[in-house]
Each structure stands twice: as C-alpha cells, then as structure tokens.
Design an enzyme around this catalytic site. Structure first.
Site, PDB file in Angstrom:
ATOM      1  CB  THR A 146      21.034  91.855  15.781  1.00  0.00           C
ATOM      2  OG1 THR A 146      21.512  92.053  17.125  1.00  0.00           O
ATOM      3  CG2 THR A 146      20.995  93.185  15.062  1.00  0.00           C
ATOM      4  N   GLY A 171      25.433  90.915  22.668  1.00  0.00           N
ATOM      5  CA  GLY A 171      26.853  90.643  22.558  1.00  0.00           C
ATOM      6  C   GLY A 171      27.585  91.897  22.104  1.00  0.00           C
ATOM      7  CB  THR A 179      25.218  99.903  26.327  1.00  0.00           C
ATOM      8  OG1 THR A 179      26.028 100.385  27.371  1.00  0.00           O
ATOM      9  CG2 THR A 179      25.487  98.438  26.135  1.00  0.00           C
ATOM     10  CB  THR A 388      28.420  81.013   8.169  1.00  0.00           C
ATOM     11  OG1 THR A 388      28.562  80.641   9.555  1.00  0.00           O
ATOM     12  CG2 THR A 388      29.700  81.632   7.669  1.00  0.00           C
TER      13      THR A 388
END
Length: 388
Positions: A146, A171, A179, A388
């Site tokens: 990602t 993150g 995880t 965004t």
C-alpha cells in the site's frame, strides 16, 4: 527471483483498485493441500476478509490466499461482506478448489466498497495455472503493497526445502496477534500441530514485537502454508529458519515505517518476566518524544526514562536499579562525564540508520526486544494526505 517452494504458484495483476496500472491483486496457491497456521487481528472492526479467513483456517488446512491491496473493505456493511465472499468464491473457482480452502486478505483505505466489476471481470477470466511469464514471491510482495516504499521478501533453505516469506505494512502497526499482512510458503513437511506451535511461537517474538504508531489495523493477517512436497525437515531447524525470515521482514517493516529514516531496536533485559520486558520496550519505542529525539539525533536520554516510568503498575521498577544505554554508551545512571557521553550519543544517533536502546531493569532474568522507527515530518505529511 525469490525462491518459490515447489508446488506453489503466484499470480498478480492490476485490477484497477487505483488507476495507476500497478498490480493490486495477488493469489498464492499450492497445487496440493497444505497444512496451515494463521493468526489474525482482534480488532472490534475487523473486516469480512478476516472473518472469512478465520473460519477457513480453523481446521489447519488451506491451499493459499487471495489478496486485494489498497482497499481494506472494512466498515462496508453487508455489501462489503458479500463482496469479500464473492471475491474469494471467484478466485477459488479459478483455482478449481473449494472456497473454504482459500484465505482472503484485504488492506488499504477503510470504508470503501470494492470495485467489484473490475475484480470479478479479472477473476472470472483467469485460467489456472496462469499463462505467461511465471511470477515469484517477489512479485507477490510488490502486489500487496500500500504505502510501502519497497517490497519485503526473504527466502531461506532448510535442507531440501525452501521457505519464503513476504510482508506489507508501514503504518497502523500495533499488533495483538498478528501484524499487517504477512504470508509464508514452504514445501517442508511438518505435522499440523508442530506447524501451529512453531508459527505462533515465532510470531510472538517477531511480528508481535514491532510497533510503528500504536494503532492496530483492522485487517492484520499472518499465515503459513506448508505443502510437504520437499519431505520432512527437522522442526528445530525449521523454527530457526522461520525466525530468521520473520525477523528479517520485521526489520524491513520497521525501517520502512511511514516517513521513517531510522530503525529503533529496544532491548529490555533484567525483567521480572517476558511480559514486563515487552511492556517496557513498547512504552519506549512508542513514545513520540523518544521517536523524535532519535530522528533529531538529540541525546536526551531523559525521554527514555520518562517512557519507562509510564509503566506505573510495575511497582518493582526502581529507578536506582535501572540502567539505560544507546548502543554501547551508558547514559543512565549519569556520571561525571555527562557532557562527553551526550556528545557520543549524538554522534551515534547521527551516524546510524539502526539505533539500539538498551534497558536493564535490574529485577530478574527475562528479556524481550521490540522494533520500531523514528517519527518524522514525512509520517505526518503522508497520513494527513492518505485519501487525497
């Protein structure tokens, strides 16, 4: 190419989760049944992919996993649950297996429905094994990314067997069983009970020991698939190999934390028990003040003792018995050469992209090491612009 254990096939493709042409769908599957060990997030907002995979993995057998990247399909209601099931059904149909033999994982933005027309259109036309250039686990590692800046993939050998692991995540990492997303494939043969025991034991000291920002993902999934085609291996040797791969991936994740420039390793010893050592280590590695001090090469060891002090219920932590070091440089208790030590610590922080903070609690014999990263302007910028 990263080793692909015998009997496994990888497929990746761009199905249009985002309009940038990047691979965002991945299938990893064994040609034969495989023993499986898996752990998942315990978030109360866990997505439907986690729910489906938990049910599929409960019997310790699965053939592989289908992964959709950059869309978490979380908090999407009944439609999201139907879509997750439909994606898994379509992938399983292409593989010619039962849907319950396949795990599904999804990662990315929360609250958005899958673009089902694009995903289904690809899966419904997919032939298995897929034609064209063979994919390896490195391709899979890239397809599940990602906000990662680089793929995370490692391969080791155990005798005649191969073990390869991949992971994504930079993150929203504060594990509670697993995880982020991480998958391991091997052609080693181990019985189901041994595989599960070894996997959970390794996860506890690797992926459950990394933290970037204290936030737990809704999609955390970790799974190991072993199809046994290379024959039996020594369980101890396999556990050591799995630990090597998992720890390597953990360090890749921590050093690739969103905006990170420095890997932080907190080594706690002299604890009453492992749980205490882990708790203290997490308090330090998760402290924004410690993270920013490391980023700025500020030799302010007071931030470390502050973070230790937050473990208020550990009443056997006595300041006079605690010792703190940066690398090999002791900073607490302070000495007459305090100014010289601070200069040495500042130079150590400036000169290394991997920083070790050592803590001796002076209580008992147990220890634990946790992994994290510094906190930078890049973390704030990336996460303030995430959708965004």
């Amino acid at each position: 190419m990263h080793g692909l254990p015998r009997g496994f096939t990888v497929h990746t493709a761009p199905v249009g989760i985002e309009d940038d042409g990047r691979d965002d769908l991945c299938i990893i599957a064994s040609q034969v049944p495989a023993h499986t060990a898996a752990v998942f997030t315990r978030s109360r907002f866990a997505g439907p992919s986690v729910t489906l995979s938990c049910a599929a993995a409960v019997d310790g057998s699965a053939r592989g996993v289908v992964v959709v990247a950059r869309n978490a399909n979380v908090a999407t209601g009944a439609q999201g649950a139907q879509n997750a099931a439909a994606v898994r059904d379509s992938a399983a149909r292409a593989l010619g297996i039962d849907p319950d033999e396949l795990l599904i994982a999804s990662t990315g933005v929360i609250g958005r429905q899958y673009p089902m027309e694009r995903i289904a259109g690809h899966l419904d036309s997919l032939a298995w094994p897929p034609p064209g250039e063979p994919r390896d686990m490195g391709s899979a590692a890239r397809a599940i990314m990602t906000t990662d800046t680089r793929p995370k993939c490692l391969t080791v050998r155990i005798g005649d067997a191969t073990l390869t692991g991949i992971a994504k995540g930079v993150g929203m990492l504060e594990p509670d069983m697993a995880t982020l997303l991480t998958f391991f494939v091997t052609d080693a043969e181990l019985d189901r009970e041994t595989l599960t025991t070894v996997f959970k034991r390794v996860m506890d000291v690797t992926f459950n020991a990394v933290s970037i920002d204290t936030d737990t993902s809704t999609s955390d999934s970790a799974a190991l698939f072993a199809n046994g085609l290379a024959g039996p291996v020594d369980p101890e040797g396999f556990e050591q190999a799995l630990h090597t791969v998992a720890l390597g991936l953990v360090k890749m994740i921590a050093s690739d934390g969103e905006g990170a420039s420095t890997l932080i390793q907190v080594e706690v010893e002299g604890a009453r028990d492992t749980a205490q050592a882990k708790r203290v280590g997490k308090a330090v590695v998760n402290s924004p003040l410690v993270k920013t001090a490391v980023h700025g090469a500020d030799p302010n060891w007071g931030r470390v003792v502050m973070a230790i002090g937050k473990c208020q219920e550990d009443v056997d932590i006595v300041p006079e018995n605690v010792a703190v070091r940066f690398g090999d440089i002791g900073v607490y208790p302070p000495g007459a050469d305090e100014d010289e030590r601070r200069e040495s610590v500042a130079a150590y922080l400036k000169g290394n992209d991997e920083v070790v903070i050592g803590i001796d609690l002076g209580i008992g014999e147990d220890r634990f090491t946790v992994y994290g990263c510094d906190l930078t302007e890049g973390y704030v910028r990336l996460n303030s612009q995430y959708t965004t």
